[in-house]
Design a protein around this motif. Structure first.
Motif, mmCIF file in Angstrom:
data_model
loop_
_atom_site.group_PDB
_atom_site.id
_atom_site.type_symbol
_atom_site.label_atom_id
_atom_site.label_comp_id
_atom_site.label_asym_id
_atom_site.label_seq_id
_atom_site.Cartn_x
_atom_site.Cartn_y
_atom_site.Cartn_z
ATOM 1 N N PHE A 354 -3.849 -35.235 -6.587
ATOM 2 C CA PHE A 354 -2.393 -35.068 -6.626
ATOM 3 C C PHE A 354 -1.945 -34.369 -5.353
ATOM 4 C CE2 PHE A 354 -4.495 -31.666 -8.991
ATOM 5 C CZ PHE A 354 -4.011 -30.517 -8.383
ATOM 6 N N THR A 355 -0.667 -34.469 -5.072
ATOM 7 C CA THR A 355 -0.096 -33.882 -3.857
ATOM 8 C C THR A 355 -0.243 -32.364 -3.891
ATOM 9 O OG1 THR A 355 1.527 -35.664 -3.767
ATOM 10 C CG2 THR A 355 1.992 -33.706 -2.452
ATOM 11 N N GLY A 356 -0.718 -31.814 -2.789
ATOM 12 C CA GLY A 356 -0.884 -30.371 -2.699
ATOM 13 C C GLY A 356 -2.229 -29.873 -3.175
ATOM 14 N N ALA A 357 -3.065 -30.777 -3.706
ATOM 15 C CA ALA A 357 -4.388 -30.364 -4.181
ATOM 16 C C ALA A 357 -5.318 -30.097 -3.010
ATOM 17 C CB ALA A 357 -4.982 -31.456 -5.077
ATOM 18 N N ASP A 358 -6.320 -29.292 -3.250
ATOM 19 C CA ASP A 358 -7.366 -29.073 -2.246
ATOM 20 C C ASP A 358 -7.989 -30.427 -1.906
ATOM 21 O OD1 ASP A 358 -9.773 -28.523 -0.911
ATOM 22 O OD2 ASP A 358 -10.003 -26.611 -1.942
ATOM 23 N N PRO A 359 -7.994 -30.821 -0.626
ATOM 24 C CA PRO A 359 -8.518 -32.149 -0.264
ATOM 25 C C PRO A 359 -9.987 -32.339 -0.603
ATOM 26 C CG PRO A 359 -8.172 -30.786 1.689
ATOM 27 C CD PRO A 359 -7.532 -30.068 0.552
ATOM 28 N N ASN A 360 -10.688 -31.256 -0.902
ATOM 29 C CA ASN A 360 -12.109 -31.375 -1.234
ATOM 30 C C ASN A 360 -12.353 -31.482 -2.738
ATOM 31 O OD1 ASN A 360 -12.856 -30.949 1.530
ATOM 32 N ND2 ASN A 360 -12.323 -28.803 1.227
ATOM 33 N N GLY A 361 -11.271 -31.379 -3.553
ATOM 34 C CA GLY A 361 -11.463 -31.382 -4.996
ATOM 35 C C GLY A 361 -11.934 -30.019 -5.480
ATOM 36 N N ARG A 362 -11.992 -29.865 -6.791
ATOM 37 C CA ARG A 362 -12.430 -28.584 -7.352
ATOM 38 C C ARG A 362 -13.088 -28.803 -8.706
ATOM 39 N NH1 ARG A 362 -8.294 -23.644 -7.503
ATOM 40 N NH2 ARG A 362 -8.697 -23.850 -5.266
ATOM 41 N N MET A 363 -14.102 -28.017 -8.978
ATOM 42 C CA MET A 363 -14.794 -28.078 -10.256
ATOM 43 C C MET A 363 -14.053 -27.212 -11.274
ATOM 44 S SD MET A 363 -18.833 -27.408 -10.847
ATOM 45 C CE MET A 363 -19.234 -28.678 -9.662
ATOM 46 N N GLY A 364 -13.794 -27.751 -12.473
ATOM 47 C CA GLY A 364 -13.067 -27.016 -13.498
ATOM 48 C C GLY A 364 -13.945 -26.036 -14.260
ATOM 49 N N LYS A 365 -13.288 -25.120 -14.982
ATOM 50 C CA LYS A 365 -14.018 -24.077 -15.706
ATOM 51 C C LYS A 365 -14.866 -24.661 -16.842
ATOM 52 C CE LYS A 365 -12.155 -20.679 -13.371
ATOM 53 N NZ LYS A 365 -12.925 -19.962 -12.351
ATOM 54 N N PHE A 366 -14.366 -25.712 -17.506
ATOM 55 C CA PHE A 366 -15.150 -26.304 -18.593
ATOM 56 C C PHE A 366 -16.446 -26.902 -18.046
ATOM 57 C CE2 PHE A 366 -11.560 -25.894 -21.411
ATOM 58 C CZ PHE A 366 -12.134 -25.865 -22.673
ATOM 59 N N GLU A 367 -16.340 -27.617 -16.935
ATOM 60 C CA GLU A 367 -17.542 -28.222 -16.343
ATOM 61 C C GLU A 367 -18.502 -27.147 -15.872
ATOM 62 O OE1 GLU A 367 -18.688 -31.484 -12.871
ATOM 63 O OE2 GLU A 367 -16.595 -30.975 -13.266
ATOM 64 N N LEU A 368 -17.957 -26.078 -15.312
ATOM 65 C CA LEU A 368 -18.794 -24.981 -14.822
ATOM 66 C C LEU A 368 -19.521 -24.281 -15.960
ATOM 67 C CD1 LEU A 368 -19.488 -23.571 -12.147
ATOM 68 C CD2 LEU A 368 -17.577 -22.022 -12.556
ATOM 69 N N ALA A 369 -18.882 -24.252 -17.144
ATOM 70 C CA ALA A 369 -19.478 -23.565 -18.295
ATOM 71 C C ALA A 369 -20.408 -24.461 -19.104
ATOM 72 C CB ALA A 369 -18.372 -23.041 -19.207
ATOM 73 N N ASN A 370 -20.585 -25.700 -18.686
ATOM 74 C CA ASN A 370 -21.410 -26.639 -19.450
ATOM 75 C C ASN A 370 -22.799 -26.044 -19.730
ATOM 76 O OD1 ASN A 370 -21.842 -28.962 -20.840
ATOM 77 N ND2 ASN A 370 -21.827 -30.310 -19.074
ATOM 78 N N LYS A 371 -23.263 -26.218 -20.954
ATOM 79 C CA LYS A 371 -24.515 -25.658 -21.481
ATOM 80 C C LYS A 371 -24.397 -24.187 -21.846
ATOM 81 C CE LYS A 371 -26.661 -29.539 -20.612
ATOM 82 N NZ LYS A 371 -27.022 -30.464 -21.698
ATOM 83 N N GLY A 372 -23.245 -23.570 -21.502
ATOM 84 C CA GLY A 372 -23.073 -22.151 -21.776
ATOM 85 C C GLY A 372 -21.893 -21.871 -22.675
ATOM 86 N N VAL A 373 -21.095 -20.848 -22.305
ATOM 87 C CA VAL A 373 -19.977 -20.374 -23.127
ATOM 88 C C VAL A 373 -18.724 -20.295 -22.264
ATOM 89 C CG1 VAL A 373 -19.084 -18.434 -24.493
ATOM 90 C CG2 VAL A 373 -21.514 -19.026 -24.612
ATOM 91 N N ILE A 374 -17.581 -20.751 -22.806
ATOM 92 C CA ILE A 374 -16.296 -20.557 -22.122
ATOM 93 C C ILE A 374 -15.421 -19.681 -23.003
ATOM 94 C CG2 ILE A 374 -15.209 -22.670 -23.044
ATOM 95 C CD1 ILE A 374 -13.831 -22.880 -20.244
ATOM 96 N N PHE A 375 -14.769 -18.703 -22.381
ATOM 97 C CA PHE A 375 -13.902 -17.766 -23.090
ATOM 98 C C PHE A 375 -12.467 -18.015 -22.651
ATOM 99 C CE2 PHE A 375 -12.030 -13.321 -23.065
ATOM 100 C CZ PHE A 375 -11.719 -13.335 -24.417
ATOM 101 N N LEU A 376 -11.633 -18.470 -23.596
ATOM 102 C CA LEU A 376 -10.227 -18.766 -23.329
ATOM 103 C C LEU A 376 -9.383 -17.607 -23.845
ATOM 104 C CD1 LEU A 376 -10.230 -22.514 -24.466
ATOM 105 C CD2 LEU A 376 -10.511 -21.626 -22.145
ATOM 106 N N ASP A 377 -9.077 -16.683 -22.948
ATOM 107 C CA ASP A 377 -8.298 -15.515 -23.331
ATOM 108 C C ASP A 377 -6.806 -15.866 -23.332
ATOM 109 O OD1 ASP A 377 -7.795 -12.966 -24.108
ATOM 110 O OD2 ASP A 377 -8.292 -12.024 -22.196
ATOM 111 N N GLU A 378 -6.038 -15.171 -24.159
ATOM 112 C CA GLU A 378 -4.589 -15.404 -24.299
ATOM 113 C C GLU A 378 -4.300 -16.886 -24.557
ATOM 114 O OE1 GLU A 378 -2.972 -12.891 -24.703
ATOM 115 O OE2 GLU A 378 -4.052 -11.307 -23.667
ATOM 116 N N ILE A 379 -5.033 -17.480 -25.506
ATOM 117 C CA ILE A 379 -4.882 -18.899 -25.822
ATOM 118 C C ILE A 379 -3.468 -19.213 -26.321
ATOM 119 C CG2 ILE A 379 -5.679 -18.674 -28.212
ATOM 120 C CD1 ILE A 379 -6.574 -21.554 -25.830
#
Length: 595
Positions: A354-379
């Motif tokens: 999308f416009t304005g995005a980092d031209p290199n892309g970015r890894m999301g928190k869910f993908e980064l937490a794969n096999k582990g735990v994700i904590f969603l504070d102030e859901i």
């Protein structure tokens, strides 16, 4: 001390070839021929020299020494009588009649000398009659030897380079696959074998397909080996030079390895376990037991409690007590990230998404937490349109990066937390009911600090000692009167407010190391004073406070604690359990009553 033995020269390495050229030269010229290397070691010889091959000539080869220094040819017409012969031990008994010496060169370096020796008057006259022909012939033979030496040197260089490359390739952390024709692996390094979980790769058929996603300057590929799929990040290079022995090179890291590195760079989470939850109140001890119980499961947990009660600490305690304690723990505050950025932060995006995005892309928190735990504070602060996407991820256990069509399977445990009443939000259509029940599989409530008074004393000592250590101060005593005031204070900001108060008190402590009422924050001092100075007319005989007076006092206290700016009023309204509009209305009533 013995001298260091010289390394074998390149002429010694091609000795058989040198011998053949010496013999050819001797037959054509009908004179004797010898060849020495740069160490003055006789490599080849004909006639009376043949019996002395492989001998050291450094004590007698004075002419050859001169040629090795200068790189120029020499003709000795009168051996034993010329200037170059003066130092030779055989000067007066020399049996040679003529000698032509020609340097053998490899590039700019002289690597040896070929000598043509006439030992009779007849041989000397034959050489003199055809001197130019002999010089030309000798120069040509020297060139032939030089060419052969160059071939061997280049082969050695290439072999050394290949061995060096093998060593380097096997010591880099990135996987390297070199393909021959089609998809067959011709060579692979240790990192490739390790990342693809195989002992042997050479000769195997490996299919590499680009997924179309690009992150962090690298492309994503799906690698299929023995029917197993691997996702890697890297680059695939085509080799177009002939001969086409090799077709492509894949240089890569497993997506998992990239995630690990990114996690190490960005991880700011404390690793507090159950033992770090301080307190002896029955409610706290019950919470500790609940944490140990739910940690054994993989079900989703919803932690509720007021702001400042330590919801993230409870989440990390669940993680550290679970079988995922060695995996990643990713925390994200859904209320702290601007709404337009939250989706990309959670789910990631690819190059050009999308416009304005980092031209290199970015890894999301869910993908980064794969096999582990994700904590969603102030859901509770998550916008409704994202709640739909989160619900789909929870149901399908798969996600798609923004701008991609690549499905990423997830093996992840979700812990959510909020200080809001989600049921009331559902009634107001501010939170999805189906998402609430997906999250509220295992509910955990953290009681506010005012409901677990038995924890306060222990927390006071804990934070006092922590900040005294940080500031290199020594505590002599906490006066009991001061402790009583701390125990009686309602702590609307919970443990976070108590911690901040103790940091303040350590800063205000004198050199005597005494924490007394003078070191207390103003809000706690004022609370104690007002409590002691309540007008008797506003109490009945049972000591009950008038509701209007109680409401007015608590509103003032909340504003004093959180501040009277817009943000402070929002926080005060939340602490009082009323809306911001209601707070403004009640403030106006308080103001009118005082005028």
């Amino acid at each position: 001390m013995e001298g260091v033995k010289a390394m074998p020269s390149i002429l010694v390495e091609i000795q058989e070839t040198v011998k053949k050229y010496a013999q050819i030269m001797s037959k054509v010229a009908q004179v004797e021929v010898e060849v020495v290397d740069e160490n003055l070691f006789r490599v080849a010889g004909t006639g009376f020299f043949a019996a002395h091959i492989n001998e050291d000539m450094s004590q007698e080869g004075y002419v050859y020494q001169h040629i090795l220094r200068t790189g120029s040819r020499e003709i000795i017409y009168n051996p034993g009588k010329e200037k170059l012969c003066k130092s030779c031990p055989k000067q007066n008994i020399c049996q040679e009649e003529i000698e032509i010496s020609m340097p053998i060169q490899l590039g700019k370096e002289t690597i040896g000398v070929i000598g043509l020796v006439g030992s009779s008057r007849e041989q000397k006259e034959r050489v003199l009659d055809n001197e130019s022909m002999y010089l030309e012939l000798l120069e040509q033979i020297a060139d032939f030897i030089s060419v052969k030496a160059a071939e061997v040197a280049e082969l050695k260089k290439r072999t050394t380079l290949l061995n060096t490359l093998d060593c380097v390739i096997n010591h880099v952390e990135r996987g390297i696959l070199i393909f021959g024709r089609k998809d067959q692996v011709s060579a692979a390094n240790d990192a490739a074998r390790r990342q693809l979980s195989v002992k042997e790769l050479e000769g195997k058929c490996v299919t590499v397909t680009a997924t179309g996603d690009s992150l962090n300057h690298e492309n994503e590929y799906q690698v299929v080996l023995d029917r197993k799929k691997f996702f890697v990040m890297g680059h695939l290079y085509d080799l177009e030079e002939d001969p086409r022995q090799y077709s492509r090179v894949l240089i890569f890291e497993s997506t998992r390895t990239v995630q690990e590195r990114y996690y190490e760079m960005t991880n700011m989470v404390s690793h507090a376990g159950v033992s770090n939850i301080i307190g002896r109140d029955p409610k706290t001890m019950h919470l500790q037991e609940e944490i140990l119980q739910v940690a054994k499961s993989t079900s989703t947990v919803l932690i509720t409690g007021e702001s400042g009660t330590g919801k993230e600490m409870v989440a990390t305690a669940i993680w550290k007590a679970s079988d995922r304690k060695d995996k990643r723990f990713i925390a994200i505050n859904c209320g702290a990230i601007p709404e337009p950025l939250l989706e990309s932060e959670l789910f990631g995006y690819v190059k050009g998404a999308f416009t304005g995005a980092d031209p290199n892309g970015r890894m999301g928190k869910f993908e980064l937490a794969n096999k582990g735990v994700i904590f969603l504070d102030e859901i509770g602060d998550m916008p409704l349109y994202l709640q739909v996407k989160l619900l789909r991820v929870l149901q399908e256990r798969r996600l798609v990066r923004i701008g991609s069509n690549q499905l990423i399977p997830l093996d992840i445990r979700i812990i959510a937390a909020t200080n809001k009443d989600l049921k009331k939000m559902i009634e107001k259509n501010q939170f999805r009911e189906d998402l609430y029940y997906r999250l509220n599989v295992i509910p955990l409530r953290i009681a506010p600090l005012r409901e677990r008074r038995e924890d306060i004393r222990e927390l006071v000592y804990h934070f006092a000692n922590r900040y005294a250590g940080l500031f290199k101060r020594k505590i002599a005593v906490i006066q009991e009167e001061t402790m009583e005031r701390l125990l009686q204070y309602p702590w609307y900001g919970n443990v976070r407010e108590l911690e901040n108060s103790m940091e303040f008190m350590i800063n205000m402590m004198g050199n005597d190391g005494i924490l007394d009422s003078k070191t207390l924050p103003e809000a706690i001092r004022e609370y104690s004073v007002k409590k002691d100075e309540e007008p008797m007319e506003k109490k009945d005989r049972m000591g009950v406070i008038c509701l209007k007076e109680l409401e007015k006092r608590e509103i003032k206290k909340a504003l004093k604690l959180f501040g009277e700016d817009t943000e402070g009023k929002k926080r005060a309204a939340k602490a009082l359990g009323i809306s911001l509009a209601t707070l403004y209305r009640k403030m106006e009533v308080v103001s009118q009553s005082e005028n």
